[in-house]
Design an enzyme around this catalytic site. Structure first.
Site, PDB file in Angstrom:
ATOM      1  N   GLU A 339      -7.463   3.914  35.489  1.00 18.34           N
ATOM      2  CA  GLU A 339      -8.588   4.597  34.864  1.00 18.34           C
ATOM      3  C   GLU A 339      -9.058   5.781  35.708  1.00 18.34           C
ATOM      4  O   GLU A 339      -9.190   5.687  36.924  1.00 18.34           O
ATOM      5  CB  GLU A 339      -9.737   3.640  34.568  1.00 18.34           C
ATOM      6  CG  GLU A 339     -10.294   2.885  35.732  1.00 18.34           C
ATOM      7  CD  GLU A 339     -11.348   1.845  35.293  1.00 18.34           C
ATOM      8  OE1 GLU A 339     -11.174   1.217  34.233  1.00 18.34           O
ATOM      9  OE2 GLU A 339     -12.332   1.679  36.023  1.00 18.34           O
ATOM     10  N   CYS A 340      -9.260   6.891  35.031  1.00 12.58           N
ATOM     11  CA  CYS A 340      -9.771   8.136  35.598  1.00 12.58           C
ATOM     12  C   CYS A 340      -8.934   8.568  36.813  1.00 12.58           C
ATOM     13  O   CYS A 340      -7.799   8.983  36.662  1.00 12.58           O
ATOM     14  CB  CYS A 340     -11.247   8.002  35.937  1.00 12.58           C
ATOM     15  SG  CYS A 340     -12.100   9.603  36.029  1.00 12.58           S
ATOM     16  N   GLY A 341      -9.479   8.469  38.032  1.00 15.15           N
ATOM     17  CA  GLY A 341      -8.719   8.897  39.197  1.00 15.15           C
ATOM     18  C   GLY A 341      -7.403   8.168  39.348  1.00 15.15           C
ATOM     19  O   GLY A 341      -6.416   8.739  39.825  1.00 15.15           O
ATOM     20  N   SER A 433      -6.312   5.945  31.132  1.00 17.26           N
ATOM     21  CA  SER A 433      -7.332   6.731  30.435  1.00 17.26           C
ATOM     22  C   SER A 433      -8.350   7.244  31.435  1.00 17.26           C
ATOM     23  O   SER A 433      -8.493   6.695  32.535  1.00 17.26           O
ATOM     24  CB  SER A 433      -8.038   5.878  29.376  1.00 17.26           C
ATOM     25  OG  SER A 433      -9.053   6.613  28.715  1.00 17.26           O
TER      26      SER A 433
END
Length: 455
Positions: A339-341, A433
């Site tokens: 997720e993200c990073g 994501s």
């Protein structure tokens, strides 16, 4: 289980972001912990960074409270449990007191927690009183504790601020401008006590003098009426927290599985409640460092949380052993949730804010571009295998990937749109994501992302 649990509690809020409520919350936690009280701190809304400071200050886990993301039942359960064991509960608000839906004010009213307003008074005098009056009376029935003037320049300035209040009993003191000195000890004027970067405060564990910074803030707060309140004085803010209604048992969807969770300077955006839920679902949780370790620990699933991969691109690209280990993990059909990073690190390359380009691990096709302004912010939800998972998004980069998109996030109360929201990519056993998930909102969805529920 007791029907109610009574404990002094206060919600630290402000007219807007940047007023100093995180510093005041951490200073309060540190001050009363030093006095021998058991303090539990909560953070209103999604936030990974402020809780690092609050946990260091209080010595206890810090969980999030949000009437939408975590839900009212979850808030009720966590507050009731904490009230049974603590001498003082502190809740740091989010943004301005009435900002957001739900807002910090909504949470305060739902549980009857009095509001302590922190106001940056560095550029005001009589208007301070008008602002305090407005915060207290804007919404009828808002529980109220008082107001603390922050970043005050002098004793004379503090007197001017105090004289502007309509109710003298609202005055909880003036906190002078403080920062850590070069020797990480004494308080001095100007500067920022808790330093910031593009995603918010620098995490407490990244600074060698974090405890000294907290002590400097606590020392400054101790000189105020707020800081001089004794344990019996705190009872004026005592709140009866109701016991939660019967909550469904957490399903053992990860029984017998080992989940490896990345945790280091580049991957540190982890809700403690998410780890707690994984263990409640039967998982054995192990931690590893994608920056330092060259191979994954033995595991059935991997979670790469968000963080600051953009600050560690050289180290990420150089760790070809971890790159190969992650690739072998996915090739074996084992689940990986990024997720993200975490997702950013799996892309092929990144363009940094200075215009330079750096390689990444390349498990996902695509490129990431870092920007100087926010690219997305706010609460989000996504459908995962027929279950709604709630969370939020907050990032300064954008990505361009050809990986298959299996779902898109949407805002609360809105239906997903084909070109809106955050993409949920799936490539084999890998899901990724920009979306930050709050696992307790759907144990089934969280388990699915980690390979515990059949597709």
């Amino acid at each position: 289980m007791k029907a109610t649990a009574r404990c002094p509690a206060v919600l630290i809020a402000a007219p807007a972001s940047g007023q100093g409520k995180t510093t005041v919350t951490a200073a309060l936690a540190r001050l009363y912990t030093r006095k021998g009280l058991k303090v539990r701190v909560f953070k209103c809304g999604p936030d990974f960074l402020d809780p690092h400071w609050h946990q260091l200050a209080s010595g206890a886990p810090v969980h999030q409270l949000d009437l939408w993301m975590t839900g009212e039942a979850d808030c009720t359960q966590r507050l009731h449990a904490a009230a049974q064991e603590a001498d003082l509960l502190l809740i740091e608000g989010v943004m301005g007191l009435f900002d957001g839906d739900p807002s910090a004010a909504d949470l305060a009213q739902r549980f009857g927690v009095p509001v302590l307003a922190v106001v940056d008074a560095s550029a005001m005098a009589g208007t301070f009183g008008a602002l305090a009056f407005g915060l207290q009376h804007y919404r009828p029935g808002l529980p109220w504790a008082g107001v603390l003037a922050n970043r005050v320049g002098s004793a004379r300035h503090a007197d001017m601020l105090r004289s502007g209040l309509r109710a003298p009993e609202d005055w909880l003191g003036a906190l002078m401008r403080v920062t850590a000195s070069a020797d990480a000890g004494a308080a001095r004027s100007a500067g920022a006590l808790l330093p910031e970067r593009h995603l918010g405060l620098v995490a407490a564990h990244e600074l060698s003098d974090s405890q000294q910074r907290l002590d400097a803030a606590a020392d400054a707060l101790e000189a105020t009426p707020l800081g001089q309140m004794a344990t019996p004085d705190l009872q004026r803010w005592a709140v009866d927290f109701p016991a939660p209604v019967h909550l469904p048992a957490v399903p053992a969807l990860l029984e017998g599985r080992t989940v490896a969770v990345a945790r280091d300077a580049a991957f540190c955006f982890i809700y403690d409640a998410n780890i707690q839920l994984l263990e409640q679902m039967g998982a054995r949780v192990v931690f590893f460092s994608p920056l330092q370790d060259t191979v994954l620990p033995a595991c059935d699933a991997v979670w790469l949380p968000g963080g600051y991969p953009e600050l560690h691109t050289a180290q990420i690209a150089a760790n070809t052993g971890m790159q190969a280990s992650l690739r072998a993990h996915v090739a074996a059909g084992k689940a990986l949730w990024a997720e993200c990073g975490g997702m950013m690190a799996l892309m092929e390359s990144i363009t940094l804010a200075d215009g330079s380009t750096a390689p990444l691990w390349g498990l996902l096709p695509g490129h990431v571009t870092l920007h100087k302004r926010l690219a997305a912010l706010g609460p989000q939800q996504v459908d995962v295998a027929g279950h709604t998972l709630r969370g939020h998004t907050f990032h300064y980069s954008t990505s361009d990937s050809s990986a298959p998109v299996v779902a898109r996030t949407s805002r609360p109360g809105e239906a997903p749109a084909p070109a809106a929201g955050e993409a949920l990519y799936r490539q084999g056993s890998l899901h990724a994501s920009y979306f930050h998930a709050w696992f307790p909102s759907s144990p089934e969805a969280a388990a699915h992302l980690l390979g515990g529920v059949p597709a």
